[in-house]
Enzyme design. Structure first.
Site, PDB file in Angstrom:
ATOM      1  N   ALA A  87      -3.361   2.658  12.418  1.00  0.00           N
ATOM      2  CA  ALA A  87      -2.559   2.341  13.602  1.00  0.00           C
ATOM      3  C   ALA A  87      -1.682   1.105  13.434  1.00  0.00           C
ATOM      4  CB  ALA A  87      -3.477   2.166  14.814  1.00  0.00           C
TER       5      ALA A  87
ATOM      6  N   CYS B  17       1.364 -12.504  -9.968  1.00  0.00           N
ATOM      7  CA  CYS B  17       1.080 -13.874  -9.531  1.00  0.00           C
ATOM      8  C   CYS B  17       0.885 -13.960  -8.020  1.00  0.00           C
ATOM      9  CB  CYS B  17       2.204 -14.794  -9.976  1.00  0.00           C
ATOM     10  SG  CYS B  17       3.841 -14.213  -9.518  1.00  0.00           S
TER      11      CYS B  17
END
Lengths: 428, 70
Positions: A248, A373
């Site tokens: 949702a 990263c």
């Protein structure tokens, strides 16, 4: 005594709530509590806790990460606030309060089921999209244990599919655009021992749509599990699936509501408790207010979908064009046309993804990244890796219902300078 | 001729940046062997070769051989 509500009228969530707004909330004791019970500290924000001079920027934020989370749809917010007061009781109880909660839950389920194209008794409510994937795939696999345990899936599925498939996975590769290799998928799904095949409706990171109908045809008697989390509320979900999962918060509903739709004729062996609650359709005490808010958000979102989709499609086309034209050595990834309307992903050579996300954030732009990263594991996105596209310097832009054309244009204007600056710092 | 480029311990984009700076220093036709143990290098070095039109000769266990073609 108020008149008992008429039983579940499919699309009357707003109407059915109306009569119950008058509940007098017994909150006075909490409101007059001592300062030690104050909840204000729970609402501390990033800007309050930060020492940087970003205060003036906070009012100019441009949020371009709708695929991660969207602000709650106003229709859902309104519904949630009402439902917290009216749908708190235990829906299995026979008293007035319980019947009220049950009616609201039935209404929510009717709306959600209709939106994904199943009957209400084919729709299970879970606590997240991830939970729906895990529970659903596991239940289908368990029901077909006599056939085998293999889960065939594309290499770019959500990590919940990958984790659930585990050792007994048959992973199928994708092309450079992120679309599953249909011939290899067909071959894999027709081998002996396949319990279920999993294919997303569209990719959550790069937006490429998957050939769901063709995959369903190829699967034959093997049930097709479609993770439609990225599409529901934004794009048409193709037919042909046996089981579908959605979430949702991806369509402006609250977090904590997942959908698991299981079409009749698809056997499942649920691992969750099939207790007295709605024959196991929502195990445990259901979050009725959240389910209602999810339904209200989806109903409102679907009414806007066509217009928003057109707008987003055009704006993403514009970002795609300008990023490729204005930034050297950039790889714009995913299908340019056969895609979700609101998502664009690209990677900039020689750029640290974390540095770019941080620099954009400082300029007021919120985006996400699949670069290693920026992840907790320090591994690049498995989606980008499977596509064989550049994983560093990666940015995903995703538009929400509040995004404006002006914001999109400002993003396109600011980005090239930031990329240039970060490259200059490493001598490129 | 071949030049070895030890990028072990470096994370992306550093191995790719080093490759981009080193390849122009070898003659066209020569190779650079990149040693890189960052998992992202397995995708990013081949992607760099494709984007910059250089030849990926081989990609093995933490070792990538790239030939300068232009």
């Amino acid at each position: 005594m108020s008149t008992p509500p008429t039983p579940a009228a499919g699309h009357s969530v707003g109407v059915s709530l109306h009569w119950s707004k008058g509940h007098d909330a017994p909150h006075r004791d909490l409101h007059s509590s001592t300062p030690s019970h104050s909840t204000e500290h729970l609402l501390a924000t990033a800007s309050e806790g930060s020492t940087c001079s970003s205060v003036s920027l906070v009012s100019e934020r441009t949020y371009l990460d709708a695929a991660s989370a969207e602000p709650m749809h106003p229709a859902a917010r309104e519904m949630l606030l009402s439902a917290v007061d009216s749908g708190w009781a235990d829906p299995v109880r026979l008293h007035h309060e319980g019947r009220t909660a049950r009616l609201l839950l039935d209404n929510a389920r009717a709306v959600l089921a209709d939106a994904v194209g199943v009957r209400p008794d084919e729709l299970y409510l879970t606590t997240s999209g991830t939970a729906a994937i895990q529970a659903g795939l596991t239940a289908v696999r368990a029901a077909r244990s006599r056939v085998g345990a293999t889960i065939v899936h594309s290499a770019v599925e959500h990590s919940a599919v990958l984790h659930t498939a585990g050792e007994a996975a048959a992973e199928v590769g994708v092309d450079r655009l992120g679309r599953v290799e249909l011939a290899a998928f067909t071959d894999a799904v027709r081998r002996p021992g396949v319990a279920v095949a999993a294919l997303q409706s569209a990719n959550h990171e790069v937006g490429t749509r998957q050939p769901v109908e063709a995959a369903a045809a190829a699967a034959g008697d093997v049930p097709l599990f479609v993770d439609a989390s990225a599409s529901v509320g934004h794009d048409v979900v193709p037919a042909g699936w046996s089981v579908l999962a959605a979430s949702a918060h991806k369509w402006g509903g609250p977090a904590g509501v997942g959908l698991l739709a299981v079409k009749k004729g698809t056997r499942i062996a649920p691992a969750w408790p099939m207790d007295e609650r709605e024959d196991g359709l929502s195990p445990g005490f259901p979050n009725v207010p959240n389910a209602l808010a999810a339904a209200a958000a989806l109903q409102a979102r679907l009414a806007e979908a066509e217009e928003l989709g057109k707008q987003h499609r055009a704006w993403i086309d514009e970002v795609r064009r300008r990023v490729a034209a204005d930034i050297p050595d950039v790889e714009v990834v995913g299908d340019a046309d056969d895609r979700l309307p609101h998502i664009l992903t690209f990677s900039c050579l020689y750029v640290d993804g974390e540095a770019l996300v941080t620099a954009l954030d400082a300029e007021g732009f919120a985006v996400s990244s699949g670069s290693a990263c920026t992840s907790s594991t320090l591994r690049p996105s498995h989606v980008l890796a499977a596509m064989g596209v550049l994983t560093h310097g990666n940015v995903r832009v995703s538009l929400g219902r509040d995004t404006t054309h002006d914001e999109v244009q400002r993003f396109c204007a600011v980005l090239p300078g930031l990329v240039q600056r970060i490259r200059a710092e490493v001598g490129m | 001729m071949n030049i070895d480029l030890d990028c072990r311990g470096l994370i992306c984009p550093l191995p790719v940046i080093k490759l981009a700076k080193t390849l122009p220093t070898v003659a066209v036709g020569d190779t650079v062997t990149v040693l890189a143990d960052d998992p992202a290098a397995a995708t990013d070095i081949p992607a760099w070769c494709r984007m910059r039109s250089q030849e990926l000769v081989s990609a093995g266990e933490n070792q990538y051989v790239v030939r300068r073609v232009s």
